[in-house]
Design an enzyme around this catalytic site. Sequence first.
Site, PDB file in Angstrom:
ATOM      1  N   GLN A   1       0.810  -1.218   0.000  1.00  0.00           N
ATOM      2  CA  GLN A   1       0.000   0.000   0.000  1.00  0.00           C
ATOM      3  C   GLN A   1       0.846   1.272   0.000  1.00  0.00           C
ATOM      4  O   GLN A   1       0.420   2.320   0.472  1.00  0.00           O
ATOM      5  CB  GLN A   1      -0.937  -0.011   1.215  1.00  0.00           C
ATOM      6  CG  GLN A   1      -1.902  -1.178   1.186  1.00  0.00           C
ATOM      7  CD  GLN A   1      -2.751  -1.262   2.439  1.00  0.00           C
ATOM      8  OE1 GLN A   1      -2.738  -0.366   3.275  1.00  0.00           O
ATOM      9  NE2 GLN A   1      -3.489  -2.343   2.576  1.00  0.00           N
ATOM     10  N   CYS A   2       2.032   1.186  -0.555  1.00  0.00           N
ATOM     11  CA  CYS A   2       2.970   2.304  -0.578  1.00  0.00           C
ATOM     12  C   CYS A   2       2.877   3.017  -1.930  1.00  0.00           C
ATOM     13  O   CYS A   2       2.583   2.387  -2.949  1.00  0.00           O
ATOM     14  CB  CYS A   2       4.385   1.756  -0.347  1.00  0.00           C
ATOM     15  SG  CYS A   2       5.694   2.991  -0.363  1.00  0.00           S
ATOM     16  N   GLY A   3       3.158   4.303  -1.937  1.00  0.00           N
ATOM     17  CA  GLY A   3       3.180   5.047  -3.193  1.00  0.00           C
ATOM     18  C   GLY A   3       4.247   4.558  -4.159  1.00  0.00           C
ATOM     19  O   GLY A   3       4.177   4.817  -5.360  1.00  0.00           O
TER      20      GLY A   3
ATOM     21  N   THR B   1       4.958   1.303  -4.607  1.00  0.00           N
ATOM     22  CA  THR B   1       4.687  -0.097  -4.931  1.00  0.00           C
ATOM     23  C   THR B   1       4.617  -0.341  -6.435  1.00  0.00           C
ATOM     24  O   THR B   1       5.296  -1.226  -6.957  1.00  0.00           O
ATOM     25  CB  THR B   1       3.373  -0.562  -4.252  1.00  0.00           C
ATOM     26  OG1 THR B   1       3.499  -0.370  -2.845  1.00  0.00           O
ATOM     27  CG2 THR B   1       3.093  -2.022  -4.548  1.00  0.00           C
TER      28      THR B   1
END
EC number: 1.11.1.9
Length: 163
Positions: A35-37, A39
């Site tokens: 859920q990371c920018g 990813t």
Amino acid sequence: MASVHGITVKNAQGEDTPLSNYQGKVLIIVNVASQCGLTNSNYNQFKELLDVYKKDGLEVLAFPCNQFGGQEPSCEIDIAAFVADKFKFEPTLFQKIDVNGDNTAPLYKFLKQEKGGFLVDAIKWNFTKFLVGRDGHVIKRFSPTTEPKDMKKDIEAALQAKL
């Protein structure tokens, strides 16, 4: 511990996996989060790198970590399904670990000893990448914002080194 090859980790199924299985390979060891920018770009580019360099001995070893903004809350099965479904990519996925703090995984203690970070050795965010040579030693540490495609020159040099 002489190299990463002396370390055993747990795979996504919870089974012991000696990293000596990867002796002679060039590794990108990376802490990942779904859920990371960062990813999308990282998974897409890791897939592209493997499409080109896997035949030459490149492997991407992905270690889920929930220490940065709680961005990896899922279990390993769900993480693998998410990556396979969204990116058509099946990285070598391991059990969720801590990369900093009292419960830091032995692998990450070793990686940080070999190549400390800028100012501090702690892993600063998801997708910190370590390029490990065929001999099991860290060649270079890349920041979370370094895109995998920008590692090509270093990957090619590592693959050409027949240690």
